[in-house]
Motif scaffolding. Structure first.
Motif, PDB file in Angstrom:
ATOM      1  N   GLY A  41       0.908  -1.199   0.087  1.00 31.93           N
ATOM      2  CA  GLY A  41      -0.025  -0.086   0.054  1.00 31.93           C
ATOM      3  C   GLY A  41       0.738   1.302  -0.287  1.00 31.93           C
ATOM      4  O   GLY A  41       0.138   2.376   0.181  1.00 31.93           O
ATOM      5  N   GLY A  67      -3.426   0.052  -6.995  1.00 36.55           N
ATOM      6  CA  GLY A  67      -4.022   0.545  -5.904  1.00 36.55           C
ATOM      7  C   GLY A  67      -3.218   1.665  -5.050  1.00 36.55           C
ATOM      8  O   GLY A  67      -4.193   2.467  -4.113  1.00 36.55           O
ATOM      9  N   ASN A  68      -2.134   2.167  -5.622  1.00 35.12           N
ATOM     10  CA  ASN A  68      -1.553   3.043  -4.956  1.00 35.12           C
ATOM     11  C   ASN A  68      -0.830   4.169  -5.754  1.00 35.12           C
ATOM     12  O   ASN A  68      -0.518   3.766  -7.111  1.00 35.12           O
ATOM     13  N   HIS A  73      -6.368   3.356  -8.588  1.00 39.32           N
ATOM     14  CA  HIS A  73      -6.813   3.000  -7.303  1.00 39.32           C
ATOM     15  C   HIS A  73      -8.394   2.100  -7.405  1.00 39.32           C
ATOM     16  O   HIS A  73      -9.427   2.598  -8.347  1.00 39.32           O
ATOM     17  N   PRO A  75     -10.758   1.679  -4.591  1.00 42.82           N
ATOM     18  CA  PRO A  75     -11.278   1.828  -3.076  1.00 42.82           C
ATOM     19  C   PRO A  75     -12.482   0.888  -2.830  1.00 42.82           C
ATOM     20  O   PRO A  75     -12.728   0.475  -1.841  1.00 42.82           O
ATOM     21  N   LYS A  77     -12.925  -2.286  -3.896  1.00 40.76           N
ATOM     22  CA  LYS A  77     -12.913  -3.777  -4.189  1.00 40.76           C
ATOM     23  C   LYS A  77     -12.832  -4.442  -2.841  1.00 40.76           C
ATOM     24  O   LYS A  77     -12.224  -3.542  -1.464  1.00 40.76           O
ATOM     25  N   THR A  79     -11.799  -7.007   0.143  1.00 44.00           N
ATOM     26  CA  THR A  79     -10.379  -7.563   0.763  1.00 44.00           C
ATOM     27  C   THR A  79     -10.088  -8.804  -0.209  1.00 44.00           C
ATOM     28  O   THR A  79      -8.760  -8.847  -0.274  1.00 44.00           O
ATOM     29  N   TRP A  82      -7.284  -8.282  -3.094  1.00 44.40           N
ATOM     30  CA  TRP A  82      -6.122  -8.091  -2.945  1.00 44.40           C
ATOM     31  C   TRP A  82      -5.199  -9.131  -2.396  1.00 44.40           C
ATOM     32  O   TRP A  82      -4.972  -9.434  -1.246  1.00 44.40           O
ATOM     33  N   ASN A 206      -3.727   8.555   2.741  1.00 43.25           N
ATOM     34  CA  ASN A 206      -4.834   9.206   1.992  1.00 43.25           C
ATOM     35  C   ASN A 206      -5.614   8.126   1.453  1.00 43.25           C
ATOM     36  O   ASN A 206      -6.518   8.409   1.113  1.00 43.25           O
ATOM     37  N   ASP A 207      -4.768   6.775   1.116  1.00 44.75           N
ATOM     38  CA  ASP A 207      -5.707   5.612   0.521  1.00 44.75           C
ATOM     39  C   ASP A 207      -5.167   4.261   1.076  1.00 44.75           C
ATOM     40  O   ASP A 207      -4.247   3.784   0.502  1.00 44.75           O
ATOM     41  N   THR A 209      -6.437   1.497   1.442  1.00 46.77           N
ATOM     42  CA  THR A 209      -7.150   0.390   1.056  1.00 46.77           C
ATOM     43  C   THR A 209      -6.468  -1.113   0.861  1.00 46.77           C
ATOM     44  O   THR A 209      -6.834  -1.917   1.580  1.00 46.77           O
ATOM     45  N   TYR A 212      -4.669  -1.801   4.688  1.00 47.86           N
ATOM     46  CA  TYR A 212      -5.664  -2.293   5.640  1.00 47.86           C
ATOM     47  C   TYR A 212      -6.028  -3.810   5.169  1.00 47.86           C
ATOM     48  O   TYR A 212      -6.500  -4.546   5.992  1.00 47.86           O
TER      49      TYR A 212
END
Length: 298
Positions: A41, A67-68, A73, A75, A77, A79, A82, A206-207, A209, A212
């Motif tokens: 991430g 995603g980065n 990006h 957001p 999707k 879990t 990933w 900032n993101d 996703t 996490y």
């Protein structure tokens, strides 16, 4: 400041796009160095100093993982999207799309380390060398070491961490300040933090996703898809010349790095005595001397 790239853009990756930049000209003699960032991430920014290797003839490829950063990006999707396999496929796709698959070296930092190791296990004929920097081979071992390092933090810092973790207030300023004590010890010991490192740090903020989904809310809480992930039993499959890098104060402690040294035949390990997780920023002169020597040996 990093040298100006010779080319930058995106390549298709399925329905998405992977952003990249290349410093130096590929195919001109020396193998390309593909730089694979951590997180999961984060972004390429904190590793931009490696672009200076282009001045000595090694073209340097940076990219942002899906995603980065400059890549697509996603957001929305869940879990389950990933996965390690997703990022393995993205790395292989980038190498193919850039046309460097017959002559390249991988540099994987933090999470990028096991990602590059997995790529090396497939035995790509054009992979000349592998650098695994500040990286875990087993997230269960990582979690054990995180708990040990955390236990050595000042008692008031530990109380603050516990209070906010119990309340789930990971985004509070007080929690961030307590985490900063850990970061200053075991992630980056420079004051102030370099701008490029701050850029990558803020990109996660900032993101978050990907972070996490695969890691979890903090370095101490790997509760995502990587929680039980380990490649220790597969490392013997790597036959590529390998350099291991870690810092004396690294969150990637010797116990975290040891499996690479034990299992990869002929792996060489350099520990940077004044560094934590970012020797390329904390001890740049020695870092580039060690890395250049390794690259020349290939």
């Amino acid at each position: 400041m990093a040298p100006t790239p010779h080319v930058k853009g995106t390549v298709p990756f399925g329905e998405h796009r992977t952003w990249y930049r290349v410093t130096g000209r590929t195919g001109a003699g020396r193998p390309a160095l593909v730089v694979v960032h951590g997180g999961p991430g984060s972004t390429h920014d904190y590793l931009l100093p490696l672009a200076r290797l282009a001045d000595d003839g090694w073209p340097v490829v940076h990219y942002d993982q899906l995603g980065n950063g400059g890549s697509t990006h996603l957001p929305g999707k869940d879990t389950g999207f990933w996965t390690v396999e997703l990022f393995e496929a993205e790395l292989a796709n980038l190498i193919r799309e850039l046309g460097i698959g017959d002559d390249y070296v991988l540099f994987g930092q933090s999470w990028g380390g096991p990602l590059c190791a997995r790529h090396a296990m497939t035995g790509p004929p054009g992979l000349r060398g592998l650098v695994i920097a500040n990286a875990p081979a087993s997230y269960p071992i990582w979690l054990t070491e995180m708990a040990r390092l955390r236990a050595a933090l000042p008692p008031d810092v530990q109380r603050t961490l516990l209070r906010h973790e119990a309340a789930g207030t990971y985004d509070s300023d007080e929690y961030h300040a307590a985490m900063r004590v850990f970061y200053d010890r075991h992630v980056c010991r420079l004051t102030p933090w370099p701008r490029d490192f701050l850029s990558s740090f803020m990109e996660i903020y900032n993101d978050p996703t990907v972070y996490y989904a695969m890691n979890g809310p903090t370095e101490f809480h790997v509760i995502g898809s990587l929680k039980d992930w380990s490649i220790v039993g597969e490392l013997h499959r790597i036959s590529t010349p390998t350099l291991l890098i870690s810092g004396r104060y690294d969150e990637a402690t010797p116990a975290v790095v040891q499996p690479y040294h034990d299992e990869i035949p002929g792996a060489r390990w350099e520990i940077f005595e004044e560094s934590s997780h970012l020797p390329h920023l904390e001890e740049p002169e020695r870092f580039f001397a060690v890395l250049t020597e390794f690259l020349k040996s290939l």
